[in-house]
Structure formats: C-alpha cells, structure tokens
Design a protein around this motif. Structure first.
Motif, PDB file in Angstrom:
ATOM      1  N   GLY A  16       0.822  -1.196   0.000  1.00 46.95           N
ATOM      2  CA  GLY A  16       0.000   0.000   0.000  1.00 46.95           C
ATOM      3  C   GLY A  16       0.858   1.248   0.000  1.00 46.95           C
ATOM      4  O   GLY A  16       2.010   1.243  -0.421  1.00 46.95           O
ATOM      5  N   MET A  17       0.285   2.342   0.475  1.00 48.75           N
ATOM      6  CA  MET A  17       1.000   3.615   0.545  1.00 48.75           C
ATOM      7  C   MET A  17       0.973   4.123   1.976  1.00 48.75           C
ATOM      8  O   MET A  17      -0.066   4.094   2.639  1.00 48.75           O
ATOM      9  CB  MET A  17       0.346   4.649  -0.371  1.00 48.75           C
ATOM     10  N   ARG A  18       2.123   4.603   2.428  1.00 46.21           N
ATOM     11  CA  ARG A  18       2.213   5.223   3.752  1.00 46.21           C
ATOM     12  C   ARG A  18       2.538   6.699   3.540  1.00 46.21           C
ATOM     13  O   ARG A  18       3.573   7.046   2.980  1.00 46.21           O
ATOM     14  CB  ARG A  18       3.288   4.558   4.599  1.00 46.21           C
ATOM     15  N   ILE A  19       1.639   7.548   4.009  1.00 45.81           N
ATOM     16  CA  ILE A  19       1.756   8.991   3.805  1.00 45.81           C
ATOM     17  C   ILE A  19       2.035   9.671   5.139  1.00 45.81           C
ATOM     18  O   ILE A  19       1.390   9.372   6.149  1.00 45.81           O
ATOM     19  CB  ILE A  19       0.454   9.572   3.208  1.00 45.81           C
ATOM     20  N   GLY A  20       2.975  10.592   5.144  1.00 41.98           N
ATOM     21  CA  GLY A  20       3.200  11.440   6.302  1.00 41.98           C
ATOM     22  C   GLY A  20       2.519  12.777   6.080  1.00 41.98           C
ATOM     23  O   GLY A  20       2.783  13.456   5.080  1.00 41.98           O
ATOM     24  N   LEU A  21       1.616  13.141   6.977  1.00 42.56           N
ATOM     25  CA  LEU A  21       0.889  14.409   6.877  1.00 42.56           C
ATOM     26  C   LEU A  21       1.310  15.300   8.038  1.00 42.56           C
ATOM     27  O   LEU A  21       1.253  14.885   9.199  1.00 42.56           O
ATOM     28  CB  LEU A  21      -0.619  14.159   6.933  1.00 42.56           C
ATOM     29  N   THR A  22       1.743  16.514   7.728  1.00 42.36           N
ATOM     30  CA  THR A  22       2.182  17.423   8.773  1.00 42.36           C
ATOM     31  C   THR A  22       1.725  18.839   8.453  1.00 42.36           C
ATOM     32  O   THR A  22       1.021  19.076   7.473  1.00 42.36           O
ATOM     33  CB  THR A  22       3.717  17.339   8.961  1.00 42.36           C
ATOM     34  N   GLY A  23       2.124  19.779   9.287  1.00 45.12           N
ATOM     35  CA  GLY A  23       1.743  21.175   9.092  1.00 45.12           C
ATOM     36  C   GLY A  23       1.881  21.931  10.393  1.00 45.12           C
ATOM     37  O   GLY A  23       1.882  21.334  11.478  1.00 45.12           O
ATOM     38  N   ARG A 149       5.210   9.288   0.628  1.00 46.42           N
ATOM     39  CA  ARG A 149       5.058  10.712   0.321  1.00 46.42           C
ATOM     40  C   ARG A 149       4.852  11.460   1.630  1.00 46.42           C
ATOM     41  O   ARG A 149       4.278  10.923   2.581  1.00 46.42           O
ATOM     42  CB  ARG A 149       3.844  10.978  -0.585  1.00 46.42           C
ATOM     43  N   ILE A 150       5.305  12.706   1.649  1.00 47.61           N
ATOM     44  CA  ILE A 150       5.074  13.584   2.795  1.00 47.61           C
ATOM     45  C   ILE A 150       4.379  14.844   2.296  1.00 47.61           C
ATOM     46  O   ILE A 150       4.788  15.435   1.286  1.00 47.61           O
ATOM     47  CB  ILE A 150       6.391  13.943   3.509  1.00 47.61           C
ATOM     48  N   VAL A 151       3.327  15.223   3.001  1.00 45.02           N
ATOM     49  CA  VAL A 151       2.536  16.404   2.648  1.00 45.02           C
ATOM     50  C   VAL A 151       2.527  17.350   3.841  1.00 45.02           C
ATOM     51  O   VAL A 151       2.327  16.920   4.985  1.00 45.02           O
ATOM     52  CB  VAL A 151       1.083  16.015   2.306  1.00 45.02           C
ATOM     53  N   THR A 152       2.735  18.627   3.585  1.00 45.78           N
ATOM     54  CA  THR A 152       2.587  19.614   4.648  1.00 45.78           C
ATOM     55  C   THR A 152       1.474  20.594   4.289  1.00 45.78           C
ATOM     56  O   THR A 152       1.298  20.952   3.122  1.00 45.78           O
ATOM     57  CB  THR A 152       3.903  20.371   4.927  1.00 45.78           C
ATOM     58  N   VAL A 153       0.716  20.981   5.299  1.00 43.51           N
ATOM     59  CA  VAL A 153      -0.372  21.952   5.136  1.00 43.51           C
ATOM     60  C   VAL A 153       0.097  23.261   5.759  1.00 43.51           C
ATOM     61  O   VAL A 153       0.528  23.284   6.917  1.00 43.51           O
ATOM     62  CB  VAL A 153      -1.662  21.466   5.825  1.00 43.51           C
ATOM     63  N   GLU A 154       0.022  24.340   5.002  1.00 44.05           N
ATOM     64  CA  GLU A 154       0.580  25.607   5.458  1.00 44.05           C
ATOM     65  C   GLU A 154      -0.434  26.746   5.348  1.00 44.05           C
ATOM     66  O   GLU A 154      -1.355  26.700   4.528  1.00 44.05           O
ATOM     67  CB  GLU A 154       1.833  25.962   4.649  1.00 44.05           C
ATOM     68  N   SER A 184       9.925  25.347  11.580  1.00 38.86           N
ATOM     69  CA  SER A 184       9.503  26.468  10.740  1.00 38.86           C
ATOM     70  C   SER A 184       8.824  25.944   9.477  1.00 38.86           C
ATOM     71  O   SER A 184       8.947  24.766   9.118  1.00 38.86           O
ATOM     72  CB  SER A 184      10.719  27.304  10.346  1.00 38.86           C
ATOM     73  N   GLU A 185       8.131  26.829   8.801  1.00 44.19           N
ATOM     74  CA  GLU A 185       7.523  26.444   7.527  1.00 44.19           C
ATOM     75  C   GLU A 185       8.590  25.967   6.550  1.00 44.19           C
ATOM     76  O   GLU A 185       8.384  24.988   5.817  1.00 44.19           O
ATOM     77  CB  GLU A 185       6.748  27.621   6.932  1.00 44.19           C
ATOM     78  N   ALA A 186       9.730  26.628   6.539  1.00 45.48           N
ATOM     79  CA  ALA A 186      10.812  26.229   5.634  1.00 45.48           C
ATOM     80  C   ALA A 186      11.283  24.807   5.930  1.00 45.48           C
ATOM     81  O   ALA A 186      11.560  24.026   5.006  1.00 45.48           O
ATOM     82  CB  ALA A 186      11.977  27.206   5.747  1.00 45.48           C
ATOM     83  N   GLN A 187      11.363  24.452   7.204  1.00 46.46           N
ATOM     84  CA  GLN A 187      11.787  23.096   7.572  1.00 46.46           C
ATOM     85  C   GLN A 187      10.757  22.059   7.141  1.00 46.46           C
ATOM     86  O   GLN A 187      11.115  20.967   6.685  1.00 46.46           O
ATOM     87  CB  GLN A 187      12.024  23.022   9.082  1.00 46.46           C
ATOM     88  N   ARG A 188       9.486  22.387   7.284  1.00 40.51           N
ATOM     89  CA  ARG A 188       8.449  21.441   6.857  1.00 40.51           C
ATOM     90  C   ARG A 188       8.443  21.293   5.341  1.00 40.51           C
ATOM     91  O   ARG A 188       8.306  20.189   4.807  1.00 40.51           O
ATOM     92  CB  ARG A 188       7.076  21.894   7.372  1.00 40.51           C
ATOM     93  N   ARG A 189       8.583  22.399   4.645  1.00 41.56           N
ATOM     94  CA  ARG A 189       8.623  22.331   3.182  1.00 41.56           C
ATOM     95  C   ARG A 189       9.823  21.518   2.694  1.00 41.56           C
ATOM     96  O   ARG A 189       9.750  20.843   1.660  1.00 41.56           O
ATOM     97  CB  ARG A 189       8.676  23.745   2.591  1.00 41.56           C
ATOM     98  N   ALA A 190      10.910  21.571   3.444  1.00 42.45           N
ATOM     99  CA  ALA A 190      12.132  20.877   3.028  1.00 42.45           C
ATOM    100  C   ALA A 190      11.970  19.362   3.020  1.00 42.45           C
ATOM    101  O   ALA A 190      12.660  18.665   2.267  1.00 42.45           O
ATOM    102  CB  ALA A 190      13.291  21.273   3.935  1.00 42.45           C
ATOM    103  N   ILE A 191      11.067  18.826   3.850  1.00 49.80           N
ATOM    104  CA  ILE A 191      10.886  17.369   3.888  1.00 49.80           C
ATOM    105  C   ILE A 191       9.680  16.918   3.069  1.00 49.80           C
ATOM    106  O   ILE A 191       9.456  15.717   2.913  1.00 49.80           O
ATOM    107  CB  ILE A 191      10.731  16.858   5.336  1.00 49.80           C
ATOM    108  N   ALA A 192       8.903  17.874   2.554  1.00 47.59           N
ATOM    109  CA  ALA A 192       7.624  17.537   1.915  1.00 47.59           C
ATOM    110  C   ALA A 192       7.763  17.311   0.417  1.00 47.59           C
ATOM    111  O   ALA A 192       8.550  17.971  -0.260  1.00 47.59           O
ATOM    112  CB  ALA A 192       6.607  18.641   2.174  1.00 47.59           C
ATOM    113  N   ASN A 193       6.963  16.372  -0.080  1.00 48.05           N
ATOM    114  CA  ASN A 193       6.814  16.190  -1.523  1.00 48.05           C
ATOM    115  C   ASN A 193       5.736  17.106  -2.086  1.00 48.05           C
ATOM    116  O   ASN A 193       5.792  17.499  -3.251  1.00 48.05           O
ATOM    117  CB  ASN A 193       6.434  14.738  -1.836  1.00 48.05           C
TER     118      ASN A 193
END
Length: 220
Positions: A16-23, A149-154, A184-193
């Motif tokens: 399956g798919m394992r997704i990391g969701l953050t923000g 995949r990693i997704v961040t909500v900003e 920081s937002e920059a740190q979250r964006r750096a790990i996100a797809n």
C-alpha cells in the motif's frame, strides 16, 4: 548506512502507501486529514495517540510525574495540561524540558501507531495509510517509519495565530510560544513532496487533496 533495527522492524512487509501528513499548528491539517479519511484513507492521529498515553492509566503518566513532579497532575489525577504547557513551551521552561517530554511519549506513540497500521493492513493490505504527525519535521530522522510521500499543510503565521486565539482560547503570547516551539515552515517544506495551502478557498483545497489521494490510491 543500514537502518536501525527498530526502523527495519516497523517497515517489514509494507504494502500500500504510507503517507506522512504534517503542518504548523492551526494551519488546517485536521481539515485535510478529515477529507482524506472521508475518501477512504486510514488515518493514524498522533495527537490522539499522544493524549491517550497521558490519560489516567496511560503508560506515560507515571514517567511524566517522575520527571516533572507532582505539579504535573491535577487533583483528580489527570495531567495538568496548562501547567505542562507553561513548563514545557512557555518562557519559564527549563532547558531540555521539551526533549525530555518527547523522550517519554514518542516511543509509546510509535508503538501504538505500528499496531494500528498492522491491524489495518491485515484487512486492507493495499490501503492508503496516513500518519497525521504535527511534529514530523522535528522527528524525521528518528521516527521509525519510512513514508512514500510527505505532505505539509501551510497557512500564513498571522492567520494561524488568529485561529488559535479564536478557536482554542489562547492568548497571543501562548499562540506565539506554540509556533516558536515547532519547526519552521521552511523546515516542513524541506521534507515535503507536496504542499497544501489552506489559505486558498476550501473547495480548491479539497480538489488538491482529492487529486493527491487519487494518485496515492492508484499506486497502493
């Protein structure tokens, strides 16, 4: 470099798919998580797991009292969240207090997340499983999971502060303290797809979420 043993164990036999969701706090991540769950994703809510381990009878509570003292509890034996917030996130927090608390809670949370994921995969091997992790950027090097995949909500910082004041009853100082103690937002964006902007109209945001889920579901 080979993966640590605990990472190998948590990733064994994954389909399956394992997704990391953050923000960031109050950025709209919960709205995105609810949408994904409605589409069919299996959601593992790390905030809920964190609350469970500190409930009366929870595995973390005795360790927290041992580390922070009896003031960490209310008279009824529940965690004194206001006191803990002040002494972990506030200006009077002792150096290393946040790291100490994380060291108590995180291993317990990860074990429960693994149990929930394995339970879901037993019935739906190709499910899209979303790990909803507010602090993913902070723990990305130590969390015992690999994500497809990693997704961040900003959202803009001022928008988030206003949301915390209006919906969570925080003072402006408390809201700023919470933001200051997160990545920081920059740190979250750096790990996100992928990045989801929750400041856009809700319908447009849901269209983006729906497209992402459709892509993940096809690959699961």
């Amino acid at each position: 470099m080979p993966l640590p043993e605990y990472r190998r164990r948590y990733d064994t036999g994954v389909h399956g798919m394992r997704i990391g969701l953050t923000g960031g706090i109050a950025a709209g991540k919960s709205t995105v998580a609810a949408r994904l769950a409605g589409l069919g994703a299996f959601l593992i809510d790390y905030d809920a797991l964190a609350h469970a381990v500190v409930e009366p009878g929870g595995a973390a509570l005795p360790e927290i009292v041992g580390a922070f003292g009896a003031d960490a509890l209310n008279a009824d034996g529940t965690l004194n969240r206001a006191w803990m917030a002040e002494h972990v996130f506030g200006p009077s927090a002792a150096p290393g207090a946040r790291e100490h608390l994380d060291g108590i809670e995180h291993p317990l949370i990860y074990r429960e997340a693994e149990r929930l994921e394995q339970q879901e995969r037993a019935s739906r091997p190709h499910a899209v499983i979303v790990h909803d992790i507010p602090l993913l950027a902070e723990v990305i090097d130590s969390i015992p999971f690999r994500f497809d995949r990693i997704v961040t909500v900003e959202a803009p910082e001022e928008t988030r502060i206003e949301r915390m004041i209006e919906t969570r009853g925080m003072t402006r100082r408390q809201a700023c303290d919470r933001i200051r103690h997160q990545s920081s937002e920059a740190q979250r964006r750096a790990i996100a797809n992928d990045v989801i902007d929750s400041d856009q109209p809700l319908e447009q945001m849901f269209e983006q979420v729906d497209r992402l889920y459709s892509q993940w579901n096809e690959k699961a």
